[in-house]
Design an enzyme around this catalytic site. Structure first.
Site, PDB file in Angstrom:
ATOM      1  N   ASP A   7       0.868  -1.180   0.000  1.00 43.03           N
ATOM      2  CA  ASP A   7       0.000   0.000   0.000  1.00 43.03           C
ATOM      3  C   ASP A   7       0.909   1.236   0.000  1.00 43.03           C
ATOM      4  O   ASP A   7       2.136   1.143  -0.154  1.00 43.03           O
ATOM      5  CB  ASP A   7      -1.008  -0.038   1.155  1.00 43.03           C
ATOM      6  CG  ASP A   7      -0.422   0.311   2.514  1.00 43.03           C
ATOM      7  OD1 ASP A   7       0.811   0.498   2.623  1.00 43.03           O
ATOM      8  OD2 ASP A   7      -1.196   0.401   3.489  1.00 43.03           O
ATOM      9  N   HIS A   8       0.298   2.395   0.205  1.00 45.33           N
ATOM     10  CA  HIS A   8       1.048   3.652   0.130  1.00 45.33           C
ATOM     11  C   HIS A   8       2.084   3.779   1.246  1.00 45.33           C
ATOM     12  O   HIS A   8       3.007   4.582   1.128  1.00 45.33           O
ATOM     13  CB  HIS A   8       0.077   4.838   0.179  1.00 45.33           C
ATOM     14  CG  HIS A   8      -0.863   4.776   1.346  1.00 45.33           C
ATOM     15  ND1 HIS A   8      -1.926   3.890   1.395  1.00 45.33           N
ATOM     16  CD2 HIS A   8      -0.877   5.448   2.520  1.00 45.33           C
ATOM     17  CE1 HIS A   8      -2.556   4.044   2.549  1.00 45.33           C
ATOM     18  NE2 HIS A   8      -1.949   4.969   3.255  1.00 45.33           N
ATOM     19  N   CYS A  64       2.998  -2.939   4.045  1.00 48.78           N
ATOM     20  CA  CYS A  64       2.161  -1.785   4.369  1.00 48.78           C
ATOM     21  C   CYS A  64       2.934  -0.969   5.409  1.00 48.78           C
ATOM     22  O   CYS A  64       4.126  -1.184   5.599  1.00 48.78           O
ATOM     23  CB  CYS A  64       0.755  -2.193   4.825  1.00 48.78           C
ATOM     24  SG  CYS A  64       0.620  -2.986   6.436  1.00 48.78           S
ATOM     25  N   THR A  66       2.925  -0.808   8.733  1.00 50.39           N
ATOM     26  CA  THR A  66       3.453  -1.632   9.824  1.00 50.39           C
ATOM     27  C   THR A  66       3.642  -3.088   9.439  1.00 50.39           C
ATOM     28  O   THR A  66       4.282  -3.838  10.181  1.00 50.39           O
ATOM     29  CB  THR A  66       2.471  -1.621  11.011  1.00 50.39           C
ATOM     30  OG1 THR A  66       1.211  -2.123  10.537  1.00 50.39           O
ATOM     31  CG2 THR A  66       2.276  -0.222  11.571  1.00 50.39           C
ATOM     32  N   HIS A  97       9.468 -23.868  10.091  1.00 48.31           N
ATOM     33  CA  HIS A  97       8.374 -24.454  10.878  1.00 48.31           C
ATOM     34  C   HIS A  97       6.992 -24.222  10.259  1.00 48.31           C
ATOM     35  O   HIS A  97       6.146 -25.121  10.315  1.00 48.31           O
ATOM     36  CB  HIS A  97       8.372 -23.867  12.291  1.00 48.31           C
ATOM     37  CG  HIS A  97       9.530 -24.333  13.122  1.00 48.31           C
ATOM     38  ND1 HIS A  97       9.627 -24.083  14.476  1.00 48.31           N
ATOM     39  CD2 HIS A  97      10.656 -25.035  12.801  1.00 48.31           C
ATOM     40  CE1 HIS A  97      10.752 -24.604  14.956  1.00 48.31           C
ATOM     41  NE2 HIS A  97      11.401 -25.181  13.951  1.00 48.31           N
ATOM     42  N   HIS A 132       6.007 -30.451  11.686  1.00 44.07           N
ATOM     43  CA  HIS A 132       5.593 -29.104  11.282  1.00 44.07           C
ATOM     44  C   HIS A 132       4.531 -29.165  10.180  1.00 44.07           C
ATOM     45  O   HIS A 132       3.622 -28.335  10.148  1.00 44.07           O
ATOM     46  CB  HIS A 132       6.808 -28.294  10.825  1.00 44.07           C
ATOM     47  CG  HIS A 132       7.854 -28.185  11.884  1.00 44.07           C
ATOM     48  ND1 HIS A 132       7.636 -27.523  13.074  1.00 44.07           N
ATOM     49  CD2 HIS A 132       9.116 -28.686  11.948  1.00 44.07           C
ATOM     50  CE1 HIS A 132       8.719 -27.606  13.819  1.00 44.07           C
ATOM     51  NE2 HIS A 132       9.638 -28.315  13.163  1.00 44.07           N
TER      52      HIS A 132
HETATM   53  C1  RB5 Z   1      -1.979   3.130   6.188  1.00 47.42           C
HETATM   54  O1  RB5 Z   1      -1.903   4.418   6.670  1.00 47.42           O
HETATM   55  C2  RB5 Z   1      -1.652   2.141   7.284  1.00 47.42           C
HETATM   56  O2  RB5 Z   1      -2.725   2.025   8.143  1.00 47.42           O
HETATM   57  C3  RB5 Z   1      -1.283   0.807   6.691  1.00 47.42           C
HETATM   58  O3  RB5 Z   1      -0.212   0.950   5.814  1.00 47.42           O
HETATM   59  C4  RB5 Z   1      -0.875  -0.276   7.660  1.00 47.42           C
HETATM   60  O4  RB5 Z   1       0.105   0.186   8.529  1.00 47.42           O
HETATM   61  C5  RB5 Z   1      -1.959  -0.950   8.378  1.00 47.42           C
HETATM   62  O5  RB5 Z   1      -1.767  -1.905   9.133  1.00 47.42           O
END
Ligand code: RB5
Length: 144
Positions: A7-8, A64, A66, A97, A132
């Site tokens: 994503d962005h 993404c 996080t 595993h 496993h």
């Molecule tokens: C986008 O702003 C953010 O929420 C996404 O990239 C991610 O971190 C979500 O888990």
């Protein structure tokens, strides 16, 4: 063949990992995104993961902000075993595993050098099978 998408919040790290995988000799399909316009990470997981489940991709990489949201979304898709990886040990173990078939990274939480080291640990590890595989079978039983 390997698929990659973001994503962005993960564009820069996605590009770094894509180029690294290409340097290693992999054919990489880049599902985007390619700019920082806001998108919804479940759409990216939905676009990339079916190619892993079908066997077309050996594995996939999702990024993404996080890594959390996109890994949660990916794991809703039957046949996906997505691991959010923050260190080399976990990356090796999730191959050995869990035989993870999708790796998730946080573009805002993991730097490029560490991410490369993490993906190398995954690539260089081998699934250990045996007990496993039995556990993985039980994971996929939960999909029914
Ligand atoms: C986008 O702003 C953010 O929420 C996404 O990239 C991610 O971190 C979500 O888990």
């Amino acid at each position: 063949m390997i698929g990659i998408g973001c994503d962005h919040g993960g564009v820069e790290l996605k590009n770094v990992l894509r180029d690294h995988l290409k340097d290693l000799g992999y054919e990489v399909v880049d599902h985007g995104v390619f700019d920082k316009q806001s998108v919804d990470y479940p759409d990216i997981a939905k676009d990339v993961c079916p190619h892993v489940v079908s066997g077309e991709y050996e594995f996939a990489v999702l990024v993404c902000g996080t890594g959390i949201g996109i890994s949660i979304a990916a794991n809703k898709i039957d046949g996906v075993r997505c691991a959010l990886v923050n260190n080399e040990y976990s990356a090796a173990k999730t191959k050995e595993h869990n035989n993870a078939n999708v790796l998730a990274f946080g573009g805002r939480t993991t730097g490029p050098d560490l991410a490369i080291s993490i993906i190398d640990s995954y690539i260089n590890a081998e699934f250990q099978g045996g007990r496993h595989q039995n556990r993985i079978d039980k994971i996929h039983e939960l999909e029914k």
